[in-house]
Design a protein around this motif. Sequence first.
Motif, PDB file in Angstrom:
ATOM      1  N   LEU A   8       0.874  -1.166   0.000  1.00 49.58           N
ATOM      2  CA  LEU A   8       0.000   0.000   0.000  1.00 49.58           C
ATOM      3  C   LEU A   8       0.918   1.224   0.000  1.00 49.58           C
ATOM      4  O   LEU A   8       1.657   1.447   0.955  1.00 49.58           O
ATOM      5  CB  LEU A   8      -0.879  -0.015   1.251  1.00 49.58           C
ATOM      6  CG  LEU A   8      -1.963   1.059   1.435  1.00 49.58           C
ATOM      7  CD1 LEU A   8      -2.998   0.568   2.440  1.00 49.58           C
ATOM      8  CD2 LEU A   8      -1.388   2.371   1.921  1.00 49.58           C
ATOM      9  N   GLN A  24      -4.798  -0.871  -4.166  1.00 51.18           N
ATOM     10  CA  GLN A  24      -4.295   0.146  -3.259  1.00 51.18           C
ATOM     11  C   GLN A  24      -4.040   1.473  -3.973  1.00 51.18           C
ATOM     12  O   GLN A  24      -2.920   1.826  -4.311  1.00 51.18           O
ATOM     13  CB  GLN A  24      -3.020  -0.358  -2.577  1.00 51.18           C
ATOM     14  CG  GLN A  24      -3.213  -1.687  -1.857  1.00 51.18           C
ATOM     15  CD  GLN A  24      -4.394  -1.666  -0.890  1.00 51.18           C
ATOM     16  OE1 GLN A  24      -4.631  -0.673  -0.230  1.00 51.18           O
ATOM     17  NE2 GLN A  24      -5.144  -2.752  -0.822  1.00 51.18           N
ATOM     18  N   HIS A  35      -9.623   4.156  -3.595  1.00 54.29           N
ATOM     19  CA  HIS A  35     -10.197   2.964  -2.981  1.00 54.29           C
ATOM     20  C   HIS A  35     -10.133   3.005  -1.457  1.00 54.29           C
ATOM     21  O   HIS A  35     -10.359   1.984  -0.804  1.00 54.29           O
ATOM     22  CB  HIS A  35      -9.476   1.710  -3.488  1.00 54.29           C
ATOM     23  CG  HIS A  35      -9.759   1.408  -4.934  1.00 54.29           C
ATOM     24  ND1 HIS A  35     -11.001   1.038  -5.380  1.00 54.29           N
ATOM     25  CD2 HIS A  35      -8.962   1.453  -6.018  1.00 54.29           C
ATOM     26  CE1 HIS A  35     -10.957   0.852  -6.699  1.00 54.29           C
ATOM     27  NE2 HIS A  35      -9.731   1.102  -7.103  1.00 54.29           N
ATOM     28  N   THR A  36      -9.829   4.153  -0.896  1.00 48.88           N
ATOM     29  CA  THR A  36      -9.878   4.260   0.562  1.00 48.88           C
ATOM     30  C   THR A  36     -11.325   4.159   1.027  1.00 48.88           C
ATOM     31  O   THR A  36     -12.248   4.598   0.343  1.00 48.88           O
ATOM     32  CB  THR A  36      -9.296   5.603   1.047  1.00 48.88           C
ATOM     33  OG1 THR A  36      -9.995   6.680   0.422  1.00 48.88           O
ATOM     34  CG2 THR A  36      -7.818   5.709   0.749  1.00 48.88           C
ATOM     35  N   CYS A  50      -5.332   1.666   8.904  1.00 49.09           N
ATOM     36  CA  CYS A  50      -5.513   3.110   8.994  1.00 49.09           C
ATOM     37  C   CYS A  50      -4.138   3.765   9.088  1.00 49.09           C
ATOM     38  O   CYS A  50      -3.318   3.370   9.916  1.00 49.09           O
ATOM     39  CB  CYS A  50      -6.356   3.468  10.212  1.00 49.09           C
ATOM     40  SG  CYS A  50      -6.969   5.171  10.202  1.00 49.09           S
ATOM     41  N   TRP A  54      -8.143   2.165   4.909  1.00 48.27           N
ATOM     42  CA  TRP A  54      -8.031   1.349   3.709  1.00 48.27           C
ATOM     43  C   TRP A  54      -8.688  -0.012   3.885  1.00 48.27           C
ATOM     44  O   TRP A  54      -8.597  -0.614   4.943  1.00 48.27           O
ATOM     45  CB  TRP A  54      -6.557   1.104   3.371  1.00 48.27           C
ATOM     46  CG  TRP A  54      -5.726   2.326   3.184  1.00 48.27           C
ATOM     47  CD1 TRP A  54      -5.103   3.045   4.179  1.00 48.27           C
ATOM     48  CD2 TRP A  54      -5.411   2.975   1.959  1.00 48.27           C
ATOM     49  NE1 TRP A  54      -4.419   4.107   3.623  1.00 48.27           N
ATOM     50  CE2 TRP A  54      -4.587   4.089   2.271  1.00 48.27           C
ATOM     51  CE3 TRP A  54      -5.730   2.729   0.620  1.00 48.27           C
ATOM     52  CZ2 TRP A  54      -4.083   4.938   1.288  1.00 48.27           C
ATOM     53  CZ3 TRP A  54      -5.237   3.573  -0.349  1.00 48.27           C
ATOM     54  CH2 TRP A  54      -4.422   4.659  -0.012  1.00 48.27           C
ATOM     55  N   ASP A  55      -9.308  -0.525   2.817  1.00 53.00           N
ATOM     56  CA  ASP A  55      -9.738  -1.911   2.736  1.00 53.00           C
ATOM     57  C   ASP A  55      -8.656  -2.646   1.965  1.00 53.00           C
ATOM     58  O   ASP A  55      -8.474  -2.424   0.764  1.00 53.00           O
ATOM     59  CB  ASP A  55     -11.089  -2.020   2.008  1.00 53.00           C
ATOM     60  CG  ASP A  55     -11.637  -3.440   1.995  1.00 53.00           C
ATOM     61  OD1 ASP A  55     -10.828  -4.391   2.052  1.00 53.00           O
ATOM     62  OD2 ASP A  55     -12.859  -3.608   1.895  1.00 53.00           O
TER      63      ASP A  55
END
Length: 370
Positions: free
Chosen positions: A216, A252, A256-257, A236, A246-247
């Motif tokens: 990431l 990444q 996409h957060t 986080c 973040w997932d």
Amino acid sequence: MVPPLQGPVVKRLRLGLDMELVETYRTHSARITCMRLFPLIDTPLYRSDAHRNEMALVTSSTDRTVRLCWKGQSRCYKGHSGPVTALADKLLDDGECKILATGGEDCTIRLWSMNTRAKKHPLISTLHGHEKTLSLLSVAWHKSSLLVSSSKDTKVKVWDTMAPPSSVSSSCVGGAHLNSSGPPIAIKCYESLCYIAAGSEVTAIDLRTMKKASVLALRNQRILSCEMLPSEWLICTGIKDKALLWDIRKPQELKHTVAELHSDGPVTLLHLDPYKVVMGAPWDGQVHVWETRTGHLVNRLSCDEPVKSGGRSTVSAMAVDGCRIVTAGSSSTRGSLLHYQDFLRSSVPVALPGKEVSKFWGSQEYDDED
């Protein structure tokens, strides 16, 4: 647990309607560098089943020692030739007893037996291999005898702590180099993966192959704080003006957060659990509470009483335990300040403008001034 400030003393407080000083640990002669809590039953201080659920405190210091403390009892571990800079996040398990791992500026890792029979000679072995100061130690999730270490030169190593003492040189069973722009600041093992935050990246390493599983990356953004909840697929990261949730199952990229949690300053204080994100900036004098699932801001909590003091407060440390939040800092009018907020019995709802009533209510607050 509130991280240490800049002294050799630890104070144990009982938080409630009246804040009570339970015990003061003055066991070090220099600055404390790290603190951990481990189950008392896994340490040599355990004596009775009546204390089965108690926790023992372990501290490391620049005085080159490690201390194990509980209710007036203590053990001192000496062996490092320089300041001790890292304590493992859990105790290792070799199948017979628990083992404490420590790291220091002497570039070594020391393994200490928690067996009561090892009182006179607790040092099991010394692991050599790092060339810079040890910064973080973490016990592997999938095998409790494996230790992951990282040093300030961003090198990561995995050690088999069950290797015979005569073959210490072969204890290192894997290594990797993060190639990041800064030293590691956080580490978390989950299943067979190890997540390490350093520079502007959070790297996941597969401990079975020592290959990078994912990275990431935040372009041109240095990570100041990081909390990981891999069981919930969440990471986080705190940066200069926000925290990013973040997932880790998704690509990444910034778009996409899960959420961008904005701040009025650099986010150096961070807590993450399945329900909330709590974050603070040193000069803000506040901590902000956000819902993990939605990223909605649900409360702003002052770490002082600005109406009474009229001055400015800072936050230097923070600890969150369920519905309780403790901050340490200072006020321009009141000096050093420990601020405790308990939401467990709160009954006054907080309604933020334009949003539904928060699940985090108005709290009862208690201050302890030094």
